[in-house]
Design a protein around this motif. Structure first.
Motif, PDB file in Angstrom:
ATOM      1  N   VAL A 701       0.846  -1.193   0.000  1.00 25.00           N
ATOM      2  CA  VAL A 701       0.000   0.000   0.000  1.00 25.00           C
ATOM      3  C   VAL A 701       0.879   1.240   0.000  1.00 25.00           C
ATOM      4  N   SER A 702       0.483   2.273  -0.736  1.00 31.24           N
ATOM      5  CA  SER A 702       1.179   3.558  -0.736  1.00 31.24           C
ATOM      6  C   SER A 702       0.721   4.396   0.450  1.00 31.24           C
ATOM      7  N   ASN A 703       1.706   5.053   1.098  1.00 31.74           N
ATOM      8  CA  ASN A 703       1.445   5.916   2.260  1.00 31.74           C
ATOM      9  C   ASN A 703       0.520   5.241   3.277  1.00 31.74           C
ATOM     10  N   PRO A 704       0.897   4.034   3.744  1.00 30.84           N
ATOM     11  CA  PRO A 704      -0.035   3.286   4.586  1.00 30.84           C
ATOM     12  C   PRO A 704       0.012   3.645   6.070  1.00 30.84           C
ATOM     13  N   GLU A 705       1.089   4.321   6.533  1.00 36.84           N
ATOM     14  CA  GLU A 705       1.252   4.402   7.976  1.00 36.84           C
ATOM     15  C   GLU A 705       2.058   5.631   8.369  1.00 36.84           C
ATOM     16  N   GLU A 706       1.696   6.187   9.536  1.00 37.88           N
ATOM     17  CA  GLU A 706       2.418   7.334  10.090  1.00 37.88           C
ATOM     18  C   GLU A 706       2.385   7.225  11.610  1.00 37.88           C
ATOM     19  N   ARG A 707       3.559   7.368  12.230  1.00 39.01           N
ATOM     20  CA  ARG A 707       3.646   7.226  13.686  1.00 39.01           C
ATOM     21  C   ARG A 707       4.456   8.374  14.285  1.00 39.01           C
ATOM     22  N   TRP A 708       3.997   8.868  15.456  1.00 39.55           N
ATOM     23  CA  TRP A 708       4.712   9.882  16.236  1.00 39.55           C
ATOM     24  C   TRP A 708       4.897   9.347  17.654  1.00 39.55           C
ATOM     25  N   ASP A 709       6.061   9.647  18.221  1.00 34.67           N
ATOM     26  CA  ASP A 709       6.348   9.259  19.603  1.00 34.67           C
ATOM     27  C   ASP A 709       7.029  10.439  20.292  1.00 34.67           C
ATOM     28  N   PHE A 710       6.336  11.039  21.277  1.00 36.37           N
ATOM     29  CA  PHE A 710       6.862  12.196  22.008  1.00 36.37           C
ATOM     30  C   PHE A 710       7.226  11.753  23.430  1.00 36.37           C
ATOM     31  N   LYS A 711       8.417  12.139  23.898  1.00 35.64           N
ATOM     32  CA  LYS A 711       8.847  11.787  25.246  1.00 35.64           C
ATOM     33  C   LYS A 711       9.421  13.011  25.938  1.00 35.64           C
ATOM     34  N   LEU A 712       9.146  13.131  27.220  1.00 31.90           N
ATOM     35  CA  LEU A 712       9.721  14.194  28.035  1.00 31.90           C
ATOM     36  C   LEU A 712       9.934  13.657  29.441  1.00 31.90           C
ATOM     37  N   ASN A 713      11.145  13.822  29.942  1.00 30.47           N
ATOM     38  CA  ASN A 713      11.493  13.319  31.271  1.00 30.47           C
ATOM     39  C   ASN A 713      12.279  14.406  31.990  1.00 30.47           C
ATOM     40  N   ILE A 714      11.742  14.913  33.103  1.00 29.15           N
ATOM     41  CA  ILE A 714      12.393  15.974  33.871  1.00 29.15           C
ATOM     42  C   ILE A 714      12.528  15.524  35.315  1.00 29.15           C
ATOM     43  N   ASN A 715      13.741  15.630  35.863  1.00 32.51           N
ATOM     44  CA  ASN A 715      13.984  15.415  37.284  1.00 32.51           C
ATOM     45  C   ASN A 715      14.666  16.657  37.846  1.00 32.51           C
ATOM     46  N   LYS A 716      14.161  17.157  38.941  1.00 31.54           N
ATOM     47  CA  LYS A 716      14.703  18.366  39.560  1.00 31.54           C
ATOM     48  C   LYS A 716      14.845  18.152  41.059  1.00 31.54           C
ATOM     49  N   LYS A 717      16.066  18.386  41.563  1.00 32.60           N
ATOM     50  CA  LYS A 717      16.331  18.262  42.996  1.00 32.60           C
ATOM     51  C   LYS A 717      16.190  19.625  43.647  1.00 32.60           C
ATOM     52  N   ILE A 718      15.309  19.706  44.641  1.00 37.78           N
ATOM     53  CA  ILE A 718      15.127  20.915  45.429  1.00 37.78           C
ATOM     54  C   ILE A 718      15.366  20.540  46.884  1.00 37.78           C
ATOM     55  N   LYS A 719      16.395  21.128  47.467  1.00 37.37           N
ATOM     56  CA  LYS A 719      16.859  20.733  48.792  1.00 37.37           C
ATOM     57  C   LYS A 719      17.185  19.235  48.755  1.00 37.37           C
ATOM     58  N   GLN A 720      16.530  18.448  49.578  1.00 36.67           N
ATOM     59  CA  GLN A 720      16.830  17.005  49.613  1.00 36.67           C
ATOM     60  C   GLN A 720      15.688  16.166  49.053  1.00 36.67           C
ATOM     61  N   ILE A 721      14.930  16.755  48.143  1.00 40.65           N
ATOM     62  CA  ILE A 721      13.842  16.023  47.502  1.00 40.65           C
ATOM     63  C   ILE A 721      14.001  16.123  45.991  1.00 40.65           C
ATOM     64  N   LYS A 722      13.892  15.004  45.305  1.00 44.88           N
ATOM     65  CA  LYS A 722      13.953  14.996  43.847  1.00 44.88           C
ATOM     66  C   LYS A 722      12.542  14.829  43.302  1.00 44.88           C
ATOM     67  N   TYR A 723      12.121  15.796  42.492  1.00 45.74           N
ATOM     68  CA  TYR A 723      10.811  15.777  41.872  1.00 45.74           C
ATOM     69  C   TYR A 723      10.956  15.327  40.416  1.00 45.74           C
ATOM     70  N   GLY A 724       9.993  14.579  39.937  1.00 49.15           N
ATOM     71  CA  GLY A 724      10.081  14.062  38.578  1.00 49.15           C
ATOM     72  C   GLY A 724       8.767  14.181  37.829  1.00 49.15           C
ATOM     73  N   VAL A 725       8.878  14.453  36.540  1.00 49.28           N
ATOM     74  CA  VAL A 725       7.733  14.457  35.634  1.00 49.28           C
ATOM     75  C   VAL A 725       8.152  13.692  34.381  1.00 49.28           C
ATOM     76  N   LYS A 726       7.377  12.712  34.017  1.00 50.87           N
ATOM     77  CA  LYS A 726       7.672  11.901  32.830  1.00 50.87           C
ATOM     78  C   LYS A 726       6.400  11.797  31.989  1.00 50.87           C
ATOM     79  N   THR A 727       6.523  12.084  30.695  1.00 46.87           N
ATOM     80  CA  THR A 727       5.367  11.996  29.806  1.00 46.87           C
ATOM     81  C   THR A 727       5.739  11.214  28.552  1.00 46.87           C
ATOM     82  N   ASN A 728       4.741  10.572  27.979  1.00 49.45           N
ATOM     83  CA  ASN A 728       4.938   9.826  26.744  1.00 49.45           C
ATOM     84  C   ASN A 728       3.627   9.864  25.948  1.00 49.45           C
ATOM     85  N   VAL A 729       3.705  10.335  24.709  1.00 51.25           N
ATOM     86  CA  VAL A 729       2.534  10.421  23.844  1.00 51.25           C
ATOM     87  C   VAL A 729       2.816   9.634  22.568  1.00 51.25           C
TER      88      VAL A 729
END
Length: 886
Positions: A701-729
């Motif tokens: 088949v011509s032009n049969p498929e299209e895929r996107w993969d978005f990732k974001l991973n953030i870790n931030k240390k504030i004082k003695q606590i590490k905060y994290g945010v991770k996303t995947n689309v």
């Protein structure tokens, strides 16, 4: 329940804040006498009170540092940088203070100043002095790694450093069991470790490091002096409730010239010492020199993964043994090898609701399996000079799998019972030869040749008292139906490649590649009905039965030019492929095609801790023989498949963009990436339904498929606590022909995780967070929506003297909006360990599935089925174990 969870989170947050108030902050900058910032300078705070732990900091790109110190403690602050005089001063941590430091150069340094540096960063190498981070209660490498800054270890044993995955694990410079990380992090004793090195842009051949494009990262475990010629390890035995048990042994012998490692395990608790990811790392075969030429061939991988897939079980008995030996014969010759054996008996139970185009099927699948796997590998490394390297690698794998499935399929109150027996044997033999030669500073050469035999012979029997695949297979009416299928798949591949690395100067390189890939695959299928009078109804007259030979030869040449402009590095070029393939079945085909595959990549390195990468490739892929077979064969109890001998190669664009930022000074780790795939032409399945029965064919088949993969991973240390945010689309859409009409299938999956983790010295390591995944699937204009919520909590705490506690908890809330299904279940595990200091004995109480949950629930999406499934799991297991450390 929500009130309780909220109360616990607020309680912990307030507790963390109160502990944080007991610390003060010393910050500032480190510069040279010309006020240029010095990045990666070491700032060490050694407490006068020896009961307190050393604190340290490494300056960031702007030369800034900060230290979190215990309030009212006195420290000796030392600041050091290679080629500069060390500055030391006393500091009383009574209040927050800012101090800028200027280092003077010492080019003619006559004596070495010995400083215990926790972390040393030098070009592509980071060295951790582990004694500055551990407390002594750590048992395995995994616990040590979790305490190192910038290092992360997940529950599967994968290791990342500054957001980048470690791909090779070494001990004293030698691969540990093939280089996979899982066996290393779970088995190397913590008390044997002296230092840990992280080697970025790693290459086994040292003189190829600056000319080849390696993106690998290796971790090298350096042992203590008294462990370099010593037998060490541990043995553990446990007995649980009912009939559960566990036996585990990890034995190591190291000397400067001989290393021997043995890992053994017996258990019926579904503990996977060897998983499919480990199998991939042991698979060997294609050399790294043979990769990256833009050509893909999807050959048969052998039926090995079946035996070691990680899955949830209702019953399990597993035996595992692995022996690894390496020997330094002399300064030029090393030999090594390993042998792995795995034997498992498993039972699974799965209940699913499958949504097809117009009908809904309720399905129950009970299975029992007996899996045997053996792997052996022998390597010779020969280096006649420092500028020449030879590798000879031989690998053999053998597996045997016997699996029985009892399937109950219900559609509109009509039940169908099918029993499936599958017996599969697989054999894999590989021989690899490599040669690398640095002729001059400008010219380096590599040659590799790889020969592989991959053979798989599965036999399948379907038994039922009801008519199956009516109208699709030519069965004779009977009280009981017994359908047999025999397959024979054999693939021989021969790959060779020659590369020339031409260094024009430090900023311009030209790479030339020439190679050939040859694959010869035989594919045989035979289906028949065994009648009650012992006669055979063969299906060959109705178009069943394949006897196919597929030969593909790929002769290719490539030229690439790499150059550097400032902080940016560019590489562009192309591969020209001449494909020639022959197909023999009922007819003979002989085709030829030439394909040009361009590629481009760039890396912008703002600093050692901040960079952005972009990569684009035009790729092609040929199918294996199973999709070219133009006669029918059975895929399952409800699917018949027919290939197409006229299929040619797929062609698709791939592009990747990622950004990585790491700052120990700011306590920040950020990774973001986008992957895109667009098929120009591709092979898609065409399906015709008769109820749940499926007739599947393939189409180009011509032009049969299209895929996107978005990732974001953030870790931030504030004082003695590490905060994290991770996303995947993940988003995808592709064409599908269903019942002679083209439809567009869509899949959208969004997931995110937010978390917080404590990092206090004298406080439990507590991590809590919330995960959510939203699924939205559309197939044949039928849309399904799923939501999964997962709050979680983990606690690691070493207290009193020699007592360690580990606890993990997850609460799953699952909703299928299509069927109005809601389900909540909780999973928790607990470990309590006691090991007296300087004692070889240890005692552990382990509890898994504390709440005695019966199953897990999840959803999946395939080409034409949306599925909601329950997988049953082992009951609560409480086990007492005794361990002995050598």
């Amino acid at each position: 329940m929500r009130f309780k969870v909220s109360f616990i989170l607020v309680f912990y947050f307030c507790l963390f804040e109160s502990v944080s108030c007991q610390n003060i902050l010393l910050s500032g900058s480190v510069k040279d006498s010309l006020h240029n910032p010095l990045s990666y300078a070491n700032v060490i705070a050694k407490p006068v009170n020896v009961a307190e732990r050393i604190k340290f900091s490494i300056t960031g790109d702007e030369g800034n540092y900060k230290l979190e110190l215990v309030k009212n403690e006195a420290y000796i602050i030392s600041v050091s940088y290679m080629g500069f005089k060390t500055v030391s001063f006393e500091f009383n941590a009574s209040k927050n203070y800012k101090k800028d430091i200027v280092l003077k150069s010492e080019p003619n340094q006559l004596k070495e100043v010995v400083i215990e540096i926790p972390v040393l960063v030098k070009e592509d190498t980071i060295t951790y002095n582990t004694s500055k981070f551990i407390t002594g209660e750590e048992r395995k490498l995994k616990q040590v790694l979790k305490k190192l800054p910038g290092v992360e270890v997940d529950k599967n044993g994968s290791v990342t450093v500054q957001g980048k995955k470690v791909t090779k694990m070494l001990v004293e410079g030698k691969k540990f069991f093939g280089g996979g990380s899982k066996l290393a992090v779970n088995n190397i004793p913590a008390n044997a470790i002296d230092k840990i090195q992280v080697l970025d842009n790693y290459n086994e051949v040292a003189f190829l490091k600056n000319v080849s494009d390696s993106d690998e990262m290796a971790m090298n475990i350096l042992l203590k002096e008294d462990k370099k010629q010593f037998v060490f390890g541990d043995v553990e035995a446990g007995k649980g409730n009912e009939e559960f048990y566990r036996l585990q042994s990890n034995l190591f012998y190291y000397s400067p010239k001989t290393n021997v490692n043995f890992i053994g395990s017996l258990n019926n608790t579904n503990e996977k010492t060897f998983t499919f990811k480990d199998y991939i790392s042991f698979q060997g075969g294609i050399s790294s020199v043979l990769k990256g030429d833009g050509a893909l061939y999807k050959a048969s991988a052998g039926n090995f993964s079946t035996f070691i897939n990680t899955q949830d079980l209702v019953s399990s008995t597993a035996k595992f043994g692995a022996l690894n030996i390496s020997k330094v014969v002399n300064s030029k010759l090393d030999i090594s090898g390993y042998a792995i054996f795995s034997h498992a008996k498993n039972e699974t139970l799965n209940e699913s609701v499958n949504q097809y185009t117009t009908i809904t099927e309720e399905k129950e699948n009970k299975s029992t399996a007996k899996n045997i796997l053996g792997i052996g590998k022998f390597n010779i490394e020969y280096a006649p000079t420092t500028n020449e390297q030879w590798y000879f690698k031989t690998q053999f794998k053998k597996s045997d799998n016997l699996q029985n499935n009892a399937i109950i399929s219900t559609i509109e109150n009509d039940q169908r019972f099918v029993f499936v027996k599958n017996n599969a044997e697989a054999t894999y033999v590989n021989q690899n030869i490599e040669w690398h030669k640095k002729l001059t500073n400008k010219h380096t050469f590599s040659f590799a040749s790889d020969i592989t035999l991959d053979k798989n012979n599965p036999t399948t029997i379907w038994e039922t008292n009801q008519l199956i695949l009516q109208g699709l297979i030519p069965v004779e009416i009977s009280d009981n139906y017994n359908i047999h299928q025999q397959k024979e798949i054999e693939n021989v591949s021969i790959n060779t490649i020659f590369k020339h690395y031409w260094v024009l100067n430090n900023f311009n390189h030209i790479y030339t590649t020439i190679g050939n890939k040859y694959n010869n695959e035989s594919y045989f299928t035979d289906e028949s009905q065994q009648l009650e009078n012992s006669s055979v109804n063969n299906f060959s007259a109705a178009g069943f039965g394949n006897d196919l030979n597929f030969k593909l030869n790929d002769l290719f040449v490539g030229v690439h030019y790499k150059f550097k402009l400032g902080i940016a590095e560019f590489k562009q070029g192309a591969f020209l492929h001449n494909y020639n393939w022959k197909l023999r079945e009922q007819t003979r085909l002989n085709k030829r095609k030439t394909v040009l595959l361009p590629d481009f990549s760039t890396t912008v390195k703002f600093s050692n801790s901040k960079q952005i990468k972009f990569n684009y490739q035009l790729k092609t892929a040929f199918s294996n023989a199973s999709k070219l077979a133009n006669r029918f064969y059975l895929q399952s109890y409800n699917a018949v498949y027919k290939g197409d001998e006229n299929l040619e190669n797929e062609l698709y664009h791939t592009a990747k963009l990622n950004y990585r930022r790491f700052s120990l000074y700011r306590g920040l780790m950020l990774y973001g990436g986008v992957d895109f795939t667009k098929k120009i032409k591709g092979i898609q399945n065409a399906v015709q339904f008769e109820g749940v029965n499926q007739y599947v064919t393939t189409l180009m088949v011509s032009n049969p498929e299209e895929r996107w993969d978005f990732k974001l991973n953030i870790n931030k240390k504030i004082k003695q606590i590490k905060y994290g945010v991770k996303t995947n689309v993940l988003t995808s859409k592709y064409l599908q022909q269903i019942n002679n009409s083209f439809v567009t299938n869509k899949s959208n999956s969004v997931g995110y995780t937010i978390s917080a983790k404590t990092l206090f010295d004298k406080f439990p390591i507590v991590e809590f967070g919330f995960e959510q995944r939203l699924g939205n699937y559309t197939s044949s204009n039928i849309t399904s929506k799923f939501i999964t919520n997962q709050p979680y909590l983990t606690i690691d705490y070493d207290f009193l003297k020699g007592v360690g506690l580990s606890f993990d908890y997850k609460r799953y809330s699952y909703e299928n909006k299509n069927f109005g299904q809601k389900n909540t279940y909780q999973l928790a595990n607990l470990d309590l360990l006691y090991k007296k200091e300087d004692s070889a004995w240890s005692f552990k109480i382990n509890a898994q599935n504390l709440f005695n949950e019966k199953f897990k629930q999840q959803n999946s999406f395939s080409s034409y089925i949306i599925s909601d499934s329950k997988t049953y799991i082992l009951p609560r297991i409480v086990m007492f174990s005794i361990g002995y450390n050598l």
